[in-house]
Write a protein that holds these residues in place. Structure first.
Motif, PDB file in Angstrom:
ATOM      1  N   TRP A 269      -0.865  -5.032   6.227  1.00 59.11           N
ATOM      2  CA  TRP A 269      -0.170  -4.432   5.512  1.00 59.11           C
ATOM      3  C   TRP A 269      -0.580  -3.080   5.361  1.00 59.11           C
ATOM      4  O   TRP A 269       0.096  -1.972   5.082  1.00 59.11           O
ATOM      5  N   PHE A 270      -2.060  -2.664   5.106  1.00 58.79           N
ATOM      6  CA  PHE A 270      -2.390  -1.414   4.974  1.00 58.79           C
ATOM      7  C   PHE A 270      -2.068  -0.470   6.172  1.00 58.79           C
ATOM      8  O   PHE A 270      -1.609   0.717   5.707  1.00 58.79           O
ATOM      9  N   SER A 271      -2.340  -0.777   7.380  1.00 62.09           N
ATOM     10  CA  SER A 271      -1.955  -0.097   8.432  1.00 62.09           C
ATOM     11  C   SER A 271      -0.604  -0.002   8.507  1.00 62.09           C
ATOM     12  O   SER A 271      -0.230   1.289   8.885  1.00 62.09           O
ATOM     13  N   LEU A 272       0.484  -0.806   8.228  1.00 63.76           N
ATOM     14  CA  LEU A 272       1.917  -0.672   8.314  1.00 63.76           C
ATOM     15  C   LEU A 272       2.141   0.344   7.179  1.00 63.76           C
ATOM     16  O   LEU A 272       2.903   1.373   7.661  1.00 63.76           O
ATOM     17  N   PHE A 273       1.578   0.341   6.088  1.00 66.01           N
ATOM     18  CA  PHE A 273       1.857   1.151   4.869  1.00 66.01           C
ATOM     19  C   PHE A 273       1.504   2.575   5.314  1.00 66.01           C
ATOM     20  O   PHE A 273       2.134   3.717   4.946  1.00 66.01           O
ATOM     21  N   SER A 274       0.164   2.702   5.605  1.00 74.18           N
ATOM     22  CA  SER A 274      -0.207   4.065   5.956  1.00 74.18           C
ATOM     23  C   SER A 274       0.478   4.671   6.885  1.00 74.18           C
ATOM     24  O   SER A 274       0.843   5.891   6.875  1.00 74.18           O
ATOM     25  N   GLY A 275       0.776   4.039   8.087  1.00 74.28           N
ATOM     26  CA  GLY A 275       1.653   4.519   9.303  1.00 74.28           C
ATOM     27  C   GLY A 275       2.905   5.038   8.744  1.00 74.28           C
ATOM     28  O   GLY A 275       3.375   6.206   8.832  1.00 74.28           O
ATOM     29  N   LEU A 276       3.581   4.033   7.905  1.00 77.02           N
ATOM     30  CA  LEU A 276       4.806   4.506   7.462  1.00 77.02           C
ATOM     31  C   LEU A 276       5.003   5.611   6.586  1.00 77.02           C
ATOM     32  O   LEU A 276       5.653   6.669   6.676  1.00 77.02           O
ATOM     33  N   ILE A 277       3.803   5.930   5.526  1.00 76.83           N
ATOM     34  CA  ILE A 277       3.916   7.063   4.675  1.00 76.83           C
ATOM     35  C   ILE A 277       3.580   8.345   5.583  1.00 76.83           C
ATOM     36  O   ILE A 277       4.084   9.221   4.972  1.00 76.83           O
TER      37      ILE A 277
END
Lengths: 400, 252, 401
Positions: A269-277
């Protein structure tokens, strides 16, 4: 045009030719679609599958790493899809909000007169814009998270022994993700929930009152500050007035194989979230910058010569005009966030598409699932466009 | 214009109506005949239907009721007829409408090469002749944006002439020009009239109308209010509306 | 009496005496906020450099040098690599010719390319590769100087033809044909080669398809218009990965029996579908920019719809769209990375396969950073080139008086 005494041959008549072409075109499209569909059904029936949606009720046998709703591997396929869908929209929603704020900050840096800040922002934007999002996600996941030590040896804070001899932590960062102490609703949450709703109603009431006063007195009222204060104040007061605390502090407990309790954010979740933002904020920053720089300098000069202060100029002249230009490209960025969450499949985040892929693997129902998931994404896009269009129309500058 | 004994009907309008919606009618029953070699100047307030009138002639606009016959060919939705009619008509627009990505010479030779199937050399020779005739020969290899407004409009006239039209339509050809360039364009148009070209000109240039026109048509509210030779029109207008319009435009 | 200005009258005496200090003050320390920001950013920079950049050099980069061929060309047979070089030489030839248009001396960027090639040649490559690299640079400059001697008209036709032929020719040479060149099947293509081929092909094909969609969308025929809108909006409203899945899973089922398309074709279909929809929207914007009066002028010259489109409208649209097209190439390059998800070994997919080798298990970060650098260099240079192109197009051709 008017009727003729002699009739015009078919291929020379302007209107008849158009209608004929349309007819032929439609015919060709129908025939092609029928052929393709026929082939698909043929191939499917050869392996014993006829398109149907019955598989949605069957047990999925899928284990997923996280979900907003309760699922297990005995949940139906349909429930799994719902879980994926909720994962997608929850992460998209948060990502949109955070990346907009981040994008605004970066845009301000980009416009700053401080040389270092300016160039740092440029560096950031140029790097992000020139690499694929997939690569960014993989770097976060593989080059950062997976390199972190395991939960027993990871970065921890506030480690202590609890009443029953178990190990408690306040914070943990490991290759599983992030865990930290968090307040969670308990059995006494409901009264406070009602109080929160009432506070919201009161806040809206304050908002309406202030807006009406604005109209009547033509004096500007703080229509954002007071309602927000009212809401927060009432929420806090009601929390402490209630006999039983509505939230309990849950402290993570180090178990044999994983950490339980508290707030747990998975590495995925954190990787996807950070990548997205990180990715989206770079593009949003450029959109904001173009919007602000596109305002003719004459506007600012006129505002200043009217005596408006710097802040007032920004608030009353620049931002409203920038809003008009900025909203359409911002809309397409927001739509892009929702679609980009599908890349979670590459790092194991169980978003809508990842679950689709797994279901197709398990049941072989490729055609049905693809059509279903496309319809869901389309619906999401349509909804977002609709909402943004309403906002867009409200900000448009009235023209003759 | 030729002597009256050789009057040949070129365009015939019979009770032509055009509307966008039943409430919004632009042409309210136009009946008029234009003869070969006649120079007609059309004047009137904006929105009176004068541009629509000439645009219906080469099928840029459609009409709903009535009959238009051009050189014996009925104008309806028969593509063959429309093409035949269009090949006889040249049109010059207010905004010149030259093709910006082609040189001046190429603008003129494009249609003759691809529609009249002329060879490149033939087309270019003819084009240079026409450019000479309108006085823009030196700019042949330049691009439209490098020319002044007056030069561009003259090139536009040459472009239409390259297709050997029997009739030329002008939709406010000088309205977008700076005042000092209006004369050069009007001079070209006068030369065309002197060579017996049938002209239909929508314009505000009354001097041109007085000097060159055979007939002046006054359009108002979708109808032809008055049509007369210039002497009669300007000195002895029959309708009150004509008198009012003339008083508004002649006295400033 | 003429004034002799010895210095810029808008500068203060202080600025003239100590230009550097003045600049530092104005840009970094002009106010309290500014000073705070400068100190903050300097700290961040320091942390970043010491914590991230410096350790980068202490990493073990052998995983890259050992697998460079894989990263760049996938499993392409080593003895056939000359064919890939051949395509590069072809490209260098036409780059040189293109640069020689309207110029007598080589532009700065050509020297940049020369220097980078020379630097690369210093690294540890096989002799064959080094010679090929130098040959590329040589070809670039030779074709430039030959090009300056050619007539403008002939050169334009050669250049246009050459670029259009680049893609089909590359396909032909890289794939090969039995009897003439040994066939190298598409499943052996990988790495940067695969990414470039698919992105280029996708832009190439999405242009005509997108054009048809855009024209259909503007058509007055309701049936055609609705179908085009449906196709465009559906494809644009879903993630690329779903379109790729359609190509990967549905295409084989939809084709008649006996046609079993390779994974390459299936991925290519998905990518082309996706980009055609976006190209259609971009072209629609371009078409809308052409004023209605151009159509009217063409109609009154009796040019007919096809000729109007071919000679008047499209040339103007495409000219305006060149920056957009170049941008689409960079997006295509980045989007193509998604084919790794359906198992193709493009630049990103190959990284997964490299680190699955136990010998290089710990090298995943290095490979990813290297690929990031590759993408960055490629995309950044292309977008800079497009900016230069935009500026040139704005100035040459149609100069407003």
């Amino acid at each position: 045009m008017h009727s003729q005494s002699k009739s015009i041959p078919l291929w020379q008549d302007k209107y008849k030719r158009q209608r004929l072409s349309q007819f032929i075109f439609a015919l060709v499209v129908i025939i092609l679609t029928a052929l393709i569909y026929g082939n698909i059904v043929d191939s499917l029936s050869k392996i014993g599958m006829i398109p149907s949606l019955k598989f949605l009720r069957m047990v999925s046998n899928i284990d997923i790493g996280e979900s907003v709703i309760e699922v297990s591997n005995t949940s139906s396929n349909l429930r799994m899809i719902a879980a994926g869908f909720l994962n997608t929209i929850s992460i998209s929603f948060l990502a949109i909000i955070v990346s907009t704020i981040l994008g605004l900050i970066i845009a301000l840096c980009r416009l700053s007169s401080n040389w270092i800040i300016n160039k740092l922002a440029v560096l950031y934007i140029e790097i992000i814009r020139n690499i694929p999002l997939l690569l960014l996600l993989l770097i976060w996941y593989r080059a950062f998270f997976l390199r972190l030590p395991g939960i027993k040896t990871g970065i921890m804070a506030g480690e202590r022994l609890g009443p029953n001899g178990e190990t408690l932590l306040s914070f943990s960062l490991s290759n599983r993700g992030i865990s930290m102490a968090w307040f969670k609703p308990n059995e006494h949450f409901q009264p406070w929930l009602i109080a929160l709703v009432l506070s919201l109603v009161v806040a809206i009431g304050v908002l309406i009152f202030l807006k009406r006063r604005e109209k009547l007195t033509a004096k500007e009222q703080r229509t954002i500050l007071y309602p927000t204060l009212a809401f927060l104040a009432l929420a806090v007061i009601s929390y402490f007035l209630l006999p039983n605390a509505a939230l309990t502090k849950e402290i993570p407990v180090m178990g044999k194989f994983n950490i339980s309790g508290g707030l747990h954010v998975t590495a995925e979740w954190f990787s996807l979230f950070s990548g997205l933002i990180l990715y989206t904020s770079a593009f949003i920053a450029e959109i904001f910058r173009a919007g602000i720089q596109g305002i003719p300098k004459g506007q600012i000069e006129a505002a200043r010569s009217l005596g408006l202060s710097h802040m007032k100029t920004i608030r009353l002249v620049i931002i409203p005009q920038a809003k008009v230009v900025v909203i359409p490209p911002l809309t397409s960025q927001f739509l892009g966030v929702a679609k980009n969450t599908s890349l979670g499949v590459a790092i194991g985040f169980p978003d809508l598409f990842a679950i689709t892929g797994t279901i197709i693997n398990q049941t072989g129902r490729a055609l049905e699932m693809i059509i279903l998931v496309m319809a869901i994404y389309l619906g999401l896009s349509l909804l977002t466009s609709l909402v943004m269009n309403i906002y867009n129309r409200r900000v448009q500058i009235k023209e003759r | 214009m030729k002597a009256d004994t050789q009057k040949e009907e070129l365009i015939v309008f019979k009770d032509v109506h055009k509307w966008y919606t039943p409430e919004f009618e632009v042409l309210k029953g136009i009946t008029h005949t234009i003869y070969r070699g006649e120079v007609s100047v059309i004047i009137g307030p904006s929105g009176s239907g004068k541009s629509t009138f000439i645009r219906t002639i080469n099928a840029l606009e459609e009409y709903q009721r009535g009959e238009i016959i051009v050189d014996g060919i009925p104008l309806d939705h028969n593509i063959k007829n429309i093409n035949k009619i269009r090949s006889k008509i040249g049109m010059v627009f207010q905004q010149f409408n030259l093709f910006p990505h082609l040189s001046v010479l190429h603008n003129i030779t494009l249609a003759p090469i691809w529609i009249r199937k002329l060879s490149k050399d033939e087309a270019e020779t003819r084009a240079m002749e026409l450019l000479d005739r309108v006085g823009v020969k030196a700019q042949a290899l330049k691009y439209p944006n490098q020319l002044s407004g007056g030069e561009q409009q003259r090139v536009a006239i040459a472009r239409s002439l390259a297709m050997d039209p029997e009739l030329m339509l002008f939709d406010e050809p000088t309205s977008a020009l700076d005042p000092e360039m209006i004369k050069e364009v009007l001079d070209v148009m006068t030369e065309l009239a002197d060579n017996n070209m049938t002209l239909l000109v929508v314009t505000h240039e009354l001097g041109f109308a007085k000097a060159v026109a055979d007939t002046v048509l006054f359009f108002d509210g979708g109808k032809i209010v008055e049509a007369a030779p210039p002497d009669e029109f300007f000195n002895n207008p029959k309708s009150d509306r004509t008198k009012l319009f003339l008083s508004q435009i002649l006295n400033h | 009496m003429a004034l002799e200005l010895q210095h810029d009258p808008f500068k203060t005496p202080r600025e003239i005496e100590h230009p550097l200090l003045y600049w530092v003050h104005k840009n970094l320390f002009s106010s309290a906020l500014n000073t705070a920001l400068t100190l903050l950013s300097l700290t961040i920079l320091y942390l970043l450099v010491t914590k991230s950049l410096i350790p980068l050099f202490s990493w073990d980069w052998t995983v890259i040098s050992a697998n460079l061929k894989l990263i760049l060309t996938g499993s392409y047979p080593m003895d056939q690599l000359w064919r890939v070089w051949f395509c590069l030489w072809y490209a260098a030839l036409f780059f040189g010719l293109t640069f020689s248009m309207n110029r007598t001396r080589p532009p700065k960027v050509m020297y940049l390319i020369l220097i980078s090639i020379l630097l690369l040649a210093l690294l540890n490559f096989s002799l064959f590769n080094k010679v090929s690299m130098l040959a590329t640079a040589l070809l670039l400059f030779v074709s430039f100087f030959v090009g300056t001697q050619l007539a403008q008209q002939k050169k334009t036709i050669m250049v246009a033809g050459g670029w259009i032929l680049l893609l089909p020719l590359s396909f032909f040479i890289i794939r090969g044909v039995g009897g003439f060149l040994p066939v190298v099947k598409t499943n052996l293509w990988g790495g940067l080669l695969l990414s470039l081929l698919i992105s280029l092909t996708s832009i190439f094909l999405s242009l005509p398809i997108g054009l048809m969609l855009a024209l259909g969308r503007r058509s007055s025929m309701k049936v055609v218009k609705s179908i085009c809108i449906f196709l465009i909006e559906t494809i644009r409203g879903v993630p690329l990965i779903t379109i790729l899945f359609i190509g990967y899973l549905i295409l084989p089922m939809a084709l008649p029996q006996g046609w079993s398309p390779s994974v390459f074709i299936r991925a290519l279909t998905g990518v082309v579908m996706f980009h055609s929809a976006y190209m259609a929207e971009a072209l629609r914007g371009g078409l809308q920019g052409i004023s209605r009066t151009q159509y009217e002028a063409a109609t009154s010259l009796n040019l007919g719809p096809t000729k109007t489109m071919a000679f008047i409208i499209l040339p103007q649209v495409l000219k305006r769209m060149i920056p957009v097209l170049v941008n689409s190439f960079t997006s295509a390059l980045k989007d193509t990375s998604l084919i790794s998800i359906i198992g193709m070994l493009d630049l990103i997919g190959i990284s997964t396969s490299i680190v699955s080798n136990p010998k290089y298990l710990s090298g995943s970060a290095q490979v990813l950073f290297f690929e990031g650098a590759l993408y960055f260099v490629l995309c950044f240079s292309i977008s800079k080139a497009s900016m230069v192109l935009e500026k040139k197009l704005g100035v040459t051709g149609n100069i407003k008086k």
